[in-house]
Design an enzyme around this catalytic site. Structure first.
Site, PDB file in Angstrom:
ATOM      1  N   ARG A   6       0.842  -1.204   0.000  1.00 52.01           N
ATOM      2  CA  ARG A   6       0.000   0.000   0.000  1.00 52.01           C
ATOM      3  C   ARG A   6       0.875   1.251   0.000  1.00 52.01           C
ATOM      4  O   ARG A   6       0.599   2.222  -0.712  1.00 52.01           O
ATOM      5  CB  ARG A   6      -0.940   0.010   1.205  1.00 52.01           C
ATOM      6  CG  ARG A   6      -2.066  -1.014   1.100  1.00 52.01           C
ATOM      7  CD  ARG A   6      -2.825  -1.168   2.418  1.00 52.01           C
ATOM      8  NE  ARG A   6      -3.479   0.052   2.852  1.00 52.01           N
ATOM      9  CZ  ARG A   6      -4.004   0.222   4.065  1.00 52.01           C
ATOM     10  NH1 ARG A   6      -3.952  -0.768   4.966  1.00 52.01           N
ATOM     11  NH2 ARG A   6      -4.593   1.351   4.397  1.00 52.01           N
ATOM     12  N   CYS A  45      -1.089   6.170   9.213  1.00 51.39           N
ATOM     13  CA  CYS A  45      -1.488   4.828   8.742  1.00 51.39           C
ATOM     14  C   CYS A  45      -2.730   5.007   7.889  1.00 51.39           C
ATOM     15  O   CYS A  45      -2.849   5.994   7.178  1.00 51.39           O
ATOM     16  CB  CYS A  45      -1.720   3.884   9.927  1.00 51.39           C
ATOM     17  SG  CYS A  45      -2.994   4.467  11.078  1.00 51.39           S
TER      18      CYS A  45
END
Length: 284
Positions: free
Chosen positions: A181, A241
């Site tokens: 990611r 995050c």
């Protein structure tokens, strides 16, 4: 080698010996992403550590924000935790079922609100139950306690703060998402977000800091993993995050090693990747 700051982590044996201690308060901070289709509050009602109360990350939040579970105003935080019986002078021990994600977020929230006597149960409920410690479905009677919330601005970063950090490099940015990611190779679990990472960010996937048994890595291994990410542990970090939860695992890891206490970019990638005007890069 021991942790530099061991106060933020307690063992299952430590807690089992103090279940009835008048100054210890136990909190279930379990949290799941929507895709998990699990209800942490219902799971808490069916089984929890005796004496625990449930801390709802999505409700003890700034619910007026379009972003998920943003840190609430001190007044709201104080009102909610008082009703849970969490007050000044208590040692708060937070656990979860994942383990570590929700618990570290609650740990960080208490620290951000000025309550520093808070720790995470190492290994969470899975380890507790594996070892045969008790669980119950009995509700814990509420005991209103006085709680003084004072926001510690050194532990929270906003979108504008992070924009400034990219330019000034005054703090290092750590991204706790999975490497694919971070590199922009895998789609984000939330719809409508761009892929990639902030310019200059380092990648330290949060689960790299957790052992196979769900406990925090030992001190030497923890220091190795953090060092391998490329950050300078003498310099302050802002952790990010997907939505400000797993970044708190990294913040706890840094805290345990004695590094400067990390700030959390509360909006994280849900905010940054959801805008058209934020710089994003891909690749390692």
């Amino acid at each position: 080698m021991d942790y530099a700051r061991p106060d933020a982590l307690v063992s299952t044996d430590w807690l089992a010996a103090r279940l009835d201690a008048p100054d210890v308060r136990i909190v279930d901070g379990s949290f799941y992403l929507p895709a998990a289709k699990r209800d942490p509050k219902a799971e808490f009602a069916s089984q929890h550590i005796p004496g625990a109360v449930f801390f709802d990350i999505d409700e003890i939040a700034d619910t007026s924000s379009p972003l998920p579970h943003m840190l609430p105003a001190p007044e709201k935080f104080s009102a909610r935790v008082r009703k849970l019986g969490l007050g000044d002078g208590s040692k708060i021990v937070v656990y979860d079922t994942t383990p570590m994600m929700g618990a570290t977020r609650v740990w960080w929230m208490f620290r951000a609100m000025g309550h520093k006597d808070v720790a995470v149960l190492d290994g969470g409920l899975p380890k507790w139950m594996r070892e045969g410690h008790p669980v119950t479905d009995d509700p814990t009677p509420p005991r209103d306690r006085h709680f003084t919330a004072r926001l510690d601005n050194t532990l929270v970063r906003s979108l504008d703060d992070v924009r400034g950090l990219i330019d000034s490099k005054r703090e290092q940015i750590i991204d706790a998402r999975a490497a694919n990611r971070f590199r922009g190779e895998a789609p984000e679990p939330r719809q409508g977000l761009r892929s990639g990472h902030m310019p200059g960010a380092f990648n330290l996937p949060y689960n790299d800091l957790i052992g196979a048994d769900g406990t925090m890595l030992p001190a030497d291994k923890l220091a190795e993993r953090i060092s391998a990410s490329g950050i300078d542990t003498a310099k302050k970090v802002t952790a990010s995050c997907g939505s400000g939860v797993s970044a708190c695992v990294v913040a706890l890891g840094l805290y345990l090693t004695g590094a400067p206490e990390a700030a959390i970019y509360d909006g994280s990638w849900t905010e940054w990747g959801g805008r058209a005007d934020t710089p994003i890069v891909t690749g390692p």
